[in-house]
Motif scaffolding. Structure first.
Motif, mmCIF file in Angstrom:
data_model
loop_
_atom_site.group_PDB
_atom_site.id
_atom_site.type_symbol
_atom_site.label_atom_id
_atom_site.label_comp_id
_atom_site.label_asym_id
_atom_site.label_seq_id
_atom_site.Cartn_x
_atom_site.Cartn_y
_atom_site.Cartn_z
ATOM 1 N N ARG A 179 -8.238 -76.962 34.219
ATOM 2 C CA ARG A 179 -9.292 -76.740 33.237
ATOM 3 C C ARG A 179 -10.620 -77.289 33.730
ATOM 4 N NH1 ARG A 179 -11.969 -73.616 30.137
ATOM 5 N NH2 ARG A 179 -13.222 -74.739 28.588
ATOM 6 N N SER A 180 -10.575 -78.444 34.375
ATOM 7 C CA SER A 180 -11.795 -79.041 34.906
ATOM 8 C C SER A 180 -12.436 -78.121 35.933
ATOM 9 C CB SER A 180 -11.477 -80.398 35.540
ATOM 10 O OG SER A 180 -12.627 -80.993 36.074
ATOM 11 N N ALA A 181 -11.600 -77.538 36.806
ATOM 12 C CA ALA A 181 -12.120 -76.617 37.820
ATOM 13 C C ALA A 181 -12.720 -75.385 37.160
ATOM 14 C CB ALA A 181 -11.001 -76.222 38.781
ATOM 15 N N THR A 182 -12.070 -74.895 36.094
ATOM 16 C CA THR A 182 -12.578 -73.724 35.380
ATOM 17 C C THR A 182 -13.940 -74.012 34.764
ATOM 18 O OG1 THR A 182 -10.340 -72.958 34.869
ATOM 19 C CG2 THR A 182 -12.121 -72.081 33.511
ATOM 20 N N VAL A 183 -14.054 -75.178 34.135
ATOM 21 C CA VAL A 183 -15.323 -75.559 33.521
ATOM 22 C C VAL A 183 -16.422 -75.655 34.575
ATOM 23 C CG1 VAL A 183 -16.541 -77.420 32.315
ATOM 24 C CG2 VAL A 183 -14.254 -76.739 31.575
ATOM 25 N N LYS A 184 -16.079 -76.255 35.721
ATOM 26 C CA LYS A 184 -17.069 -76.385 36.787
ATOM 27 C C LYS A 184 -17.535 -75.015 37.271
ATOM 28 C CE LYS A 184 -16.081 -80.898 38.852
ATOM 29 N NZ LYS A 184 -15.716 -81.609 40.086
ATOM 30 N N ARG A 185 -16.563 -74.089 37.429
ATOM 31 C CA ARG A 185 -16.932 -72.748 37.890
ATOM 32 C C ARG A 185 -17.805 -72.040 36.860
ATOM 33 N NH1 ARG A 185 -11.586 -72.646 39.869
ATOM 34 N NH2 ARG A 185 -10.874 -71.489 38.033
ATOM 35 N N GLU A 186 -17.460 -72.192 35.589
ATOM 36 C CA GLU A 186 -18.261 -71.553 34.542
ATOM 37 C C GLU A 186 -19.677 -72.090 34.536
ATOM 38 O OE1 GLU A 186 -15.987 -72.343 31.081
ATOM 39 O OE2 GLU A 186 -14.602 -70.658 31.361
ATOM 40 N N LYS A 187 -19.814 -73.401 34.657
ATOM 41 C CA LYS A 187 -21.148 -73.994 34.698
ATOM 42 C C LYS A 187 -21.876 -73.588 35.980
ATOM 43 C CE LYS A 187 -20.411 -77.944 31.662
ATOM 44 N NZ LYS A 187 -21.440 -77.509 30.702
ATOM 45 N N SER A 188 -21.098 -73.454 37.062
ATOM 46 C CA SER A 188 -21.701 -73.034 38.323
ATOM 47 C C SER A 188 -22.308 -71.645 38.195
ATOM 48 C CB SER A 188 -20.651 -73.044 39.439
ATOM 49 O OG SER A 188 -20.211 -74.348 39.697
ATOM 50 N N ASP A 189 -21.599 -70.758 37.531
ATOM 51 C CA ASP A 189 -22.102 -69.404 37.345
ATOM 52 C C ASP A 189 -23.412 -69.413 36.567
ATOM 53 O OD1 ASP A 189 -19.921 -68.416 38.695
ATOM 54 O OD2 ASP A 189 -18.776 -67.933 36.884
ATOM 55 N N GLU A 190 -23.488 -70.281 35.559
ATOM 56 C CA GLU A 190 -24.697 -70.374 34.752
ATOM 57 C C GLU A 190 -25.866 -70.912 35.567
ATOM 58 O OE1 GLU A 190 -23.688 -72.839 31.483
ATOM 59 O OE2 GLU A 190 -22.218 -71.441 30.623
ATOM 60 N N GLU A 191 -25.583 -71.841 36.480
ATOM 61 C CA GLU A 191 -26.643 -72.507 37.237
ATOM 62 C C GLU A 191 -27.028 -71.768 38.512
ATOM 63 O OE1 GLU A 191 -24.956 -76.302 37.980
ATOM 64 O OE2 GLU A 191 -25.107 -76.990 35.905
ATOM 65 N N LEU A 192 -26.171 -70.836 38.943
ATOM 66 C CA LEU A 192 -26.356 -70.211 40.248
ATOM 67 C C LEU A 192 -27.700 -69.500 40.364
ATOM 68 C CD1 LEU A 192 -25.249 -69.516 43.017
ATOM 69 C CD2 LEU A 192 -24.083 -67.552 42.004
ATOM 70 N N ASP A 193 -28.065 -68.731 39.343
ATOM 71 C CA ASP A 193 -29.317 -67.968 39.403
ATOM 72 C C ASP A 193 -30.527 -68.888 39.540
ATOM 73 O OD1 ASP A 193 -27.981 -65.596 39.259
ATOM 74 O OD2 ASP A 193 -28.279 -65.310 37.109
ATOM 75 N N SER A 194 -30.548 -69.980 38.766
ATOM 76 C CA SER A 194 -31.696 -70.887 38.833
ATOM 77 C C SER A 194 -31.752 -71.603 40.177
ATOM 78 C CB SER A 194 -31.644 -71.902 37.692
ATOM 79 O OG SER A 194 -30.467 -72.677 37.759
ATOM 80 N N VAL A 195 -30.588 -71.967 40.730
ATOM 81 C CA VAL A 195 -30.557 -72.612 42.042
ATOM 82 C C VAL A 195 -30.998 -71.630 43.127
ATOM 83 C CG1 VAL A 195 -29.042 -73.632 43.784
ATOM 84 C CG2 VAL A 195 -28.808 -74.305 41.395
ATOM 85 N N PHE A 196 -30.518 -70.387 43.027
ATOM 86 C CA PHE A 196 -30.922 -69.343 43.983
ATOM 87 C C PHE A 196 -32.438 -69.208 43.985
ATOM 88 C CE2 PHE A 196 -31.779 -65.155 45.571
ATOM 89 C CZ PHE A 196 -30.771 -64.881 46.492
ATOM 90 N N GLN A 197 -33.032 -69.160 42.791
ATOM 91 C CA GLN A 197 -34.477 -69.002 42.678
ATOM 92 C C GLN A 197 -35.207 -70.211 43.255
ATOM 93 O OE1 GLN A 197 -35.838 -66.085 41.443
ATOM 94 N NE2 GLN A 197 -37.697 -66.924 42.323
ATOM 95 N N ALA A 198 -34.664 -71.413 43.017
ATOM 96 C CA ALA A 198 -35.299 -72.628 43.539
ATOM 97 C C ALA A 198 -35.293 -72.636 45.061
ATOM 98 C CB ALA A 198 -34.579 -73.862 42.992
ATOM 99 N N ILE A 199 -34.215 -72.134 45.663
ATOM 100 C CA ILE A 199 -34.151 -72.060 47.127
ATOM 101 C C ILE A 199 -35.181 -71.072 47.651
ATOM 102 C CG2 ILE A 199 -32.728 -71.350 49.080
ATOM 103 C CD1 ILE A 199 -30.295 -72.382 47.506
ATOM 104 N N VAL A 200 -35.232 -69.898 47.041
ATOM 105 C CA VAL A 200 -36.169 -68.866 47.490
ATOM 106 C C VAL A 200 -37.616 -69.329 47.318
ATOM 107 C CG1 VAL A 200 -37.004 -66.524 47.028
ATOM 108 C CG2 VAL A 200 -34.544 -66.974 47.091
ATOM 109 N N ASN A 201 -37.863 -70.135 46.275
ATOM 110 C CA ASN A 201 -39.222 -70.648 46.047
ATOM 111 C C ASN A 201 -39.569 -71.813 46.964
ATOM 112 O OD1 ASN A 201 -39.648 -68.796 44.027
ATOM 113 N ND2 ASN A 201 -39.098 -70.199 42.374
#
Length: 436
Positions: free
Chosen positions: A161-183
């Motif tokens: 369950r912990s791994a699932t929660v981490k993956r779910e949160k990762s999916d939510e954060e991925l777009d913002s992190v991607f944008q921060a890298i590109v910026n």
């Protein structure tokens, strides 16, 4: 409404402040030093629960959370979490009265087996990886059940369950992190310095590597456009001296001051420090390039010329995935002199390499018996009035002309930056004095 107020299992939470507990004044004093009186406080809560018991004792579990953080920044006030499981249904208001708490701080646990499991798991945040992970040893049950046994029985489910929660949160954060890298506001070092971002990267390596490649191309194209517009001239510097004399240290001190100076112009420049093999595999558009003690064959001869040519707009060879590598400043350190280093490249005109450098910095020992005293020399690359023979093979048309020397390292760094580097890579800075 009455059904919601009656249940077999309850959970509660309350701060360790006497104002929240309807206890007699002597018992309230326990909260003045809750760390010392923790077990006594637990015992008092348990005693109060026992007043509601009949033939079958209630199962209880208590823990103090004193390491929780709000928004992962500031610690929240220490508080108790409690779990109570009766053999038969109890009235929530009666329980609140017995505990000395207001009813709003108590709630029935979720129904069924998993409601009880989740309630007990929350005592240590077993299913909440984004919260502080408390130890099962911190939970006090007064022998009403074995919490460690409960934890071990469900540990695999908690991990999943912990791994699932981490993956779910990762999916939510991925777009913002991607944008921060590109910026360009988030670097690879930033990611590996942060546990959560490292976890995000581990599940999304391909995606984030694409972001770094995208940023690298954007940054390189931006630097190229600024070069074409005449906004700067690259500075190509060679630092040499015997092994262990401080070449890398000097280079890093120069780079640190360059980065700090650039911030005054609202530039967020980054340094790329290359290894000796496949030296541009991890290059992502950094404005400052440090080649620390490379080999002459670390690059193909043509790639050396492309890298060092201020007007070059070509990509490096396919060996480096056709990367566009353009630095505002390129610093190379080596124990060999500039001529000796590039003289190793056979069947090539040595002048084509030497003329592409602006300055040579040499570190030497003032006293062979002292490891501390150093002498610093600065030279400019100049076209020679007459050609010189080099090792009887090459006819040198370019050479080094000394322009400044000192044994004061700080003064040397300031002089090199102020008169020979900043004027090339930053606008509106001083140029070299006429008498130098």
């Amino acid at each position: 409404m009455s059904d919601r107020k009656r249940a077999t299992t309850f959970i509660f939470e309350q701060q360790l402040k006497s104002d929240y507990w309807d206890w007699d004044e002597e018992k309230k004093k326990l909260f003045q030093d809750w760390k010392k009186n923790k077990i006594t406080i637990f015992k008092e809560i348990h005693r109060r629960i026992q007043t509601l018991e009949e033939s079958i004792p209630a199962k209880v579990a208590f823990i103090i959370h004193d390491k929780d953080k709000k928004y992962n920044l500031t610690l929240v006030d220490p508080h108790i979490h409690g779990y109570i499981e009766f053999a038969s249904r109890r009235d929530l208001n009666h329980l609140a009265s017995a505990l000395g708490l207001l009813p709003q701080y108590i709630e029935p646990s979720g129904r069924g087996k998993y409601g009880k499991v989740n309630s007990k798991a929350y005592l240590i945040h077993a299913k909440n990886p984004d919260k502080y992970q408390y130890s099962p040893d911190d939970v006090e049950t007064f022998g009403t059940f074995d919490y460690k046994e409960f934890f071990q029985e469900h540990q695999l489910d908690f991990i999943k369950r912990s791994a699932t929660v981490k993956r779910e949160k990762s999916d939510e954060e991925l777009d913002s992190v991607f944008q921060a890298i590109v910026n360009g506001t988030l670097t690879e070092d930033d990611i590996f310095a942060n546990e959560k971002l490292t976890f995000l990267w581990s599940y999304n390596q391909t995606k984030l590597d694409e972001a770094f490649r995208a940023y690298g191309k954007i940054a390189s194209k931006r630097t190229l456009r600024q070069l074409e517009n005449g906004e700067f001239q690259p500075a190509v510097i060679y630092i040499h001296g015997s092994s262990g004399i401080g070449k890398t240290s000097l280079a890093l001190e120069l780079i640190e001051q360059i980065i700090n100076k650039a911030k005054e112009y609202n530039y967020n420049w980054k340094m790329y420090s290359a290894g000796t093999k496949n030296i541009f595999d991890e290059y992502f558009g950094e404005e400052i390039i440090l080649l620390d003690d490379p080999r002459y064959d670390s690059l193909l001869p043509a790639d050396w010329l492309k890298l060092l040519d201020p007007l070059n707009k070509s990509h490096l060879s396919a060996r480096y995935k056709n990367k566009l590598v353009i630095g505002r400043i390129i610093i190379i350190t080596n124990y060999k002199s500039l001529k000796s280093f590039f003289g190793k490249i056979q069947h090539e005109d040595l002048n084509q390499y030497i003329r592409r450098f602006n300055n040579v910095l040499e570190i030497s020992k003032k006293n062979e018996k002292s490891e501390k005293d150093r002498f610093f020399n600065l030279s400019q690359i100049q076209e020679l009035r007459e050609a010189h023979n080099y090792l009887g093979e090459s006819s040198l048309l370019f050479g080094e002309e000394k322009v400044y020397s000192t044994d004061d390292k700080e003064a040397f760094i300031n002089h090199v930056l102020e008169y020979y580097i900043f004027p090339r890579i930053l606008p509106e800075t001083k140029s070299a004095p006429l008498d130098q």
